[in-house]
Design an enzyme around this catalytic site. Sequence first.
Site, short mmCIF file in Angstrom:
data_model
loop_
_atom_site.label_atom_id
_atom_site.label_comp_id
_atom_site.label_asym_id
_atom_site.label_seq_id
_atom_site.Cartn_x
_atom_site.Cartn_y
_atom_site.Cartn_z
N GLU A 38 14.39 37.75 -11.84
CA GLU A 38 15.28 38.14 -12.94
C GLU A 38 16.60 37.39 -12.94
O GLU A 38 17.34 37.44 -13.92
CB GLU A 38 15.56 39.65 -12.86
CG GLU A 38 16.35 40.06 -11.64
CD GLU A 38 16.48 41.57 -11.50
OE1 GLU A 38 17.46 42.00 -10.89
OE2 GLU A 38 15.61 42.31 -11.98
N HIS A 42 17.44 46.08 -14.93
CA HIS A 42 18.13 46.47 -13.69
C HIS A 42 19.29 47.40 -14.00
O HIS A 42 20.39 47.28 -13.43
CB HIS A 42 18.63 45.23 -12.93
CG HIS A 42 18.56 45.39 -11.44
ND1 HIS A 42 18.08 44.43 -10.60
CD2 HIS A 42 18.92 46.43 -10.63
CE1 HIS A 42 18.14 44.84 -9.35
NE2 HIS A 42 18.65 46.06 -9.34
N ARG A 67 13.17 47.07 -5.97
CA ARG A 67 13.35 45.61 -5.94
C ARG A 67 12.11 44.95 -6.51
O ARG A 67 10.98 45.37 -6.27
CB ARG A 67 13.60 45.11 -4.53
CG ARG A 67 14.75 45.75 -3.82
CD ARG A 67 16.06 45.63 -4.55
NE ARG A 67 16.79 44.41 -4.28
CZ ARG A 67 18.01 44.16 -4.73
NH1 ARG A 67 18.63 45.06 -5.47
NH2 ARG A 67 18.61 43.03 -4.44
#
EC number: 1.1.1.28
Length: 330
Positions: free
Chosen positions: A264, A296, A235
């Site tokens: 993000e 991601h 994270r």
Amino acid sequence: MKLKVFNVREEEATLAQDWANRNHVELSMSEGPLTLETVNEVEGFDGIANAQIGPLDDAIYPLLKEMGIKQIAQRSAGVDMYNLELAKQHGIIISNVPSYSPESIAEFTVTIALNLIRKVELIRANVREQNFSWTLPIRGRVLGNMTVAIIGTGRIGLATAKIFKGFGCRVIGYDIYHNPMADGILEYVNSVEEAVEKADLVSLHMPPTAENTHLFNLDMFKQFKKGAILMNMARGALVETKDLLEALDQGLLEGAGIDTYEFEGPYIPKNCQGQDISDKDFLRLINHPKVIYTPHAAYYTDEAVKNLVEGALNACVEVVETGTTTTRVN
């Protein structure tokens, strides 16, 4: 049974409809997010499957309660985008998909680590300039000779440790909870600080909490072994990005593999070609010569996408039929 599915990508829609056909469940799918503007679409449904990215507006929870909605099934392991206590106060169960494909993230972590260690990005840049010389900047190291620290030894951390162990690495780990499955795979140390002092490569696999937000800041980076590499496939909030960039610029770290960025939300997963990005720290991060940034995407495999879709929908059914689910997080 009728379920509402938000933030559906085309590839997910096909998988979701296949699941619905097999399970005789009616689905209504929307490409858009669950917001104050779209929450009325939930009226008349039994449950919600969602892929929330940014924080869910707190005002949505009481509205869902009024409509009789008792759960939101998140299509990810992370649930930090939800106010879990507020949801609970309104009788809403939040669930996740805790183990959709640990191997996907583990394999990606090691892939990026190898790219950093063997200077693949720099070699490819040189080749594009027709520079085929062997020079010190592209000389790499042998992964198997390195000590790897796994911070967070749950399913993903342990899967990652196994792969590094297979390369011959010494693997050490830290977690507030020791995983009994880790015996013979890694050696536990007593603190994060001890782990980073000993490791050539530090790989983060921990959920975000109030206690570990920005745990990896300049003070922590100063305790890293000289020339170490940081991997964050967990994270974004674990890392203070400004401090990471400073540590790279100062030579405290040799490189970083970053798949998650704290802010993000406005950009991931979107095509931002031709658009201005106002977040200067994000721009510095994605363009830094010592960073391999990915959007991601560590989880993104056929197996993971299928498991996320079906795991969330199964949780919806479980709550409707039994009043709870084994993947409840609040």
